[in-house]
Design a protein around this motif. Structure first.
Motif, PDB file in Angstrom:
ATOM      1  N   UNK A 282      -1.725  -6.185  10.176  1.00 17.16           N
ATOM      2  CA  UNK A 282      -0.445  -5.681  11.109  1.00 17.16           C
ATOM      3  C   UNK A 282       0.038  -6.478  11.887  1.00 17.16           C
ATOM      4  N   UNK A 283      -0.266  -7.583  11.357  1.00 15.89           N
ATOM      5  CA  UNK A 283       0.738  -8.346  11.388  1.00 15.89           C
ATOM      6  C   UNK A 283       2.689  -8.455  11.028  1.00 15.89           C
ATOM      7  N   UNK A 284       2.524  -7.915   9.406  1.00 18.90           N
ATOM      8  CA  UNK A 284       3.941  -7.447   9.218  1.00 18.90           C
ATOM      9  C   UNK A 284       3.911  -5.908   9.355  1.00 18.90           C
ATOM     10  N   UNK A 285       3.035  -5.655   8.972  1.00 21.98           N
ATOM     11  CA  UNK A 285       3.627  -3.812   9.129  1.00 21.98           C
ATOM     12  C   UNK A 285       3.783  -3.702   8.266  1.00 21.98           C
ATOM     13  N   UNK A 286       4.483  -4.236   7.031  1.00 20.64           N
ATOM     14  CA  UNK A 286       4.864  -3.643   5.575  1.00 20.64           C
ATOM     15  C   UNK A 286       4.943  -2.326   5.194  1.00 20.64           C
TER      16      UNK A 286
ATOM     17  N   UNK B  54      -1.848   4.426   5.290  1.00 22.33           N
ATOM     18  CA  UNK B  54      -2.018   4.614   3.825  1.00 22.33           C
ATOM     19  C   UNK B  54      -2.773   2.853   3.665  1.00 22.33           C
ATOM     20  N   UNK B  55      -2.291   2.025   4.030  1.00 23.02           N
ATOM     21  CA  UNK B  55      -3.065   0.584   4.483  1.00 23.02           C
ATOM     22  C   UNK B  55      -4.429   0.498   3.847  1.00 23.02           C
ATOM     23  N   UNK B  56      -5.298   1.709   5.475  1.00 22.56           N
ATOM     24  CA  UNK B  56      -6.269   2.290   5.283  1.00 22.56           C
ATOM     25  C   UNK B  56      -6.753   3.015   4.231  1.00 22.56           C
ATOM     26  N   UNK B  57      -6.116   3.723   3.645  1.00 26.46           N
ATOM     27  CA  UNK B  57      -6.549   4.723   2.849  1.00 26.46           C
ATOM     28  C   UNK B  57      -6.315   4.169   1.436  1.00 26.46           C
TER      29      UNK B  57
ATOM     30  N   UNK C  88       0.266  -1.389   0.116  1.00 18.48           N
ATOM     31  CA  UNK C  88      -0.136   0.363   0.149  1.00 18.48           C
ATOM     32  C   UNK C  88       0.819   1.300  -0.753  1.00 18.48           C
ATOM     33  N   UNK C  89       1.863   1.477   0.552  1.00 14.33           N
ATOM     34  CA  UNK C  89       2.874   2.445   0.649  1.00 14.33           C
ATOM     35  C   UNK C  89       3.400   2.598  -0.484  1.00 14.33           C
TER      36      UNK C  89
END
Length: 262
Positions: free
Chosen positions: A97-101, A106-109, A67-68
């Motif tokens: 939220x496990x890997x938080x890569x 950015x994930x939510x958007x 996402x980023x």
């Protein structure tokens, strides 16, 4: 007949024998597959695979891990790319939220943009959720308040509350090889509680091979093992569960063509 509702046939794990993988799936009764997009910027490769095989469809979207990297992907672009006849879904998008890569904002958007595309196109959103149950439930409910959209909680391994929230919102739930693992008794209990007309099966290949193939490369032919365990959860025959999950798939993935009889 079975459907593998979620695999990644563009991954390099399959480059050397993609034709054989597809042939083994057919021999196992898996007559339809959806190869899932993880990066919009690599959509051409996904689309080429779907175009090559009559029984393979695809999605378009950005995985939360990426996402980023793809914050510039717009709803309009997703809608435009989804016009291809082989694109039957949006995603996969979601929260991990496990890997938080990728940054969580950015994930939510990205998730909300994909929901908007699913709402506009009527194509189901393939949702990835890991260790983010509360935030996922909140976003899904908030967005449903803006207008209904079809969606699927893929490779479900979250808690009961998210599963029930998904059902309440009209979503479907798909189970992978995780359902067959010895440590997954709680997950099997959740699966047993869900209405059978909302269930799908998948491999998430090349990952998460079911028993007895755990630890090896997964492939679409193995979805039958997950179907068997899901059938056991509902005290159904394998054949009846295969028919049910296949019917559910084509009800949700309305753009996918049913294979011809025979």
């Amino acid at each position: 007949m079975l459907v593998d509702s979620h695999c990644h046939l563009d991954f390099p794990d399959f480059d050397e024998e993609r034709d054989q993988i597809v042939a083994r799936a057919a021999e196992a009764g898996v007559r339809t597959m959806v190869t899932i997009s993880t990066r919009v910027r690599r959509f051409d490769a996904i689309r080429a695979i779907a175009e090559r095989y009559d029984n393979i469809f695809c999605s378009v979207g950005t995985h939360p891990h990426n996402a980023g990297e793809e914050t510039d992907v717009t709803v309009e672009e997703l809608v435009r790319l989804s016009e291809h006849p082989k694109v039957v879904a949006i995603g996969e998008a979601g929260l991990d939220y496990f890997y938080d890569k990728a940054p969580r904002d950015a994930q939510a958007q990205g998730l909300r943009r994909h929901i908007a595309a699913a709402r506009e196109t009527g194509l189901p959103l393939v949702i990835h959720a890991r260790d983010a149950d509360d935030d996922m439930a909140a976003i899904l409910e908030d967005e449903m308040g803006k207008g209904a959209y079809p969606a699927l909680l893929h490779c479900f391994s979250s808690g009961r509350a998210l599963a029930m929230k998904g059902i309440e919102l009209g979503l479907y739930v798909s189970f992978s090889g995780i359902l067959t693992f010895k440590r997954s008794e709680e997950l099997r209990q959740i699966a047993a509680e869900l209405p059978v007309d909302r269930l799908l099966v998948e491999t998430d290949a090349p990952y998460l091979a079911p028993q007895p193939w755990r630890g090896k490369r997964n492939e679409p032919a193995y979805v039958r093992h997950t179907n068997k365990v899901l059938a056991d959860c509902h005290a159904m025959s394998e054949e009846d569960m295969a028919a049910q999950t296949t019917e559910n798939f084509f009800r949700l993935f309305r753009k996918a063509r049913r294979p011809e009889a025979g």
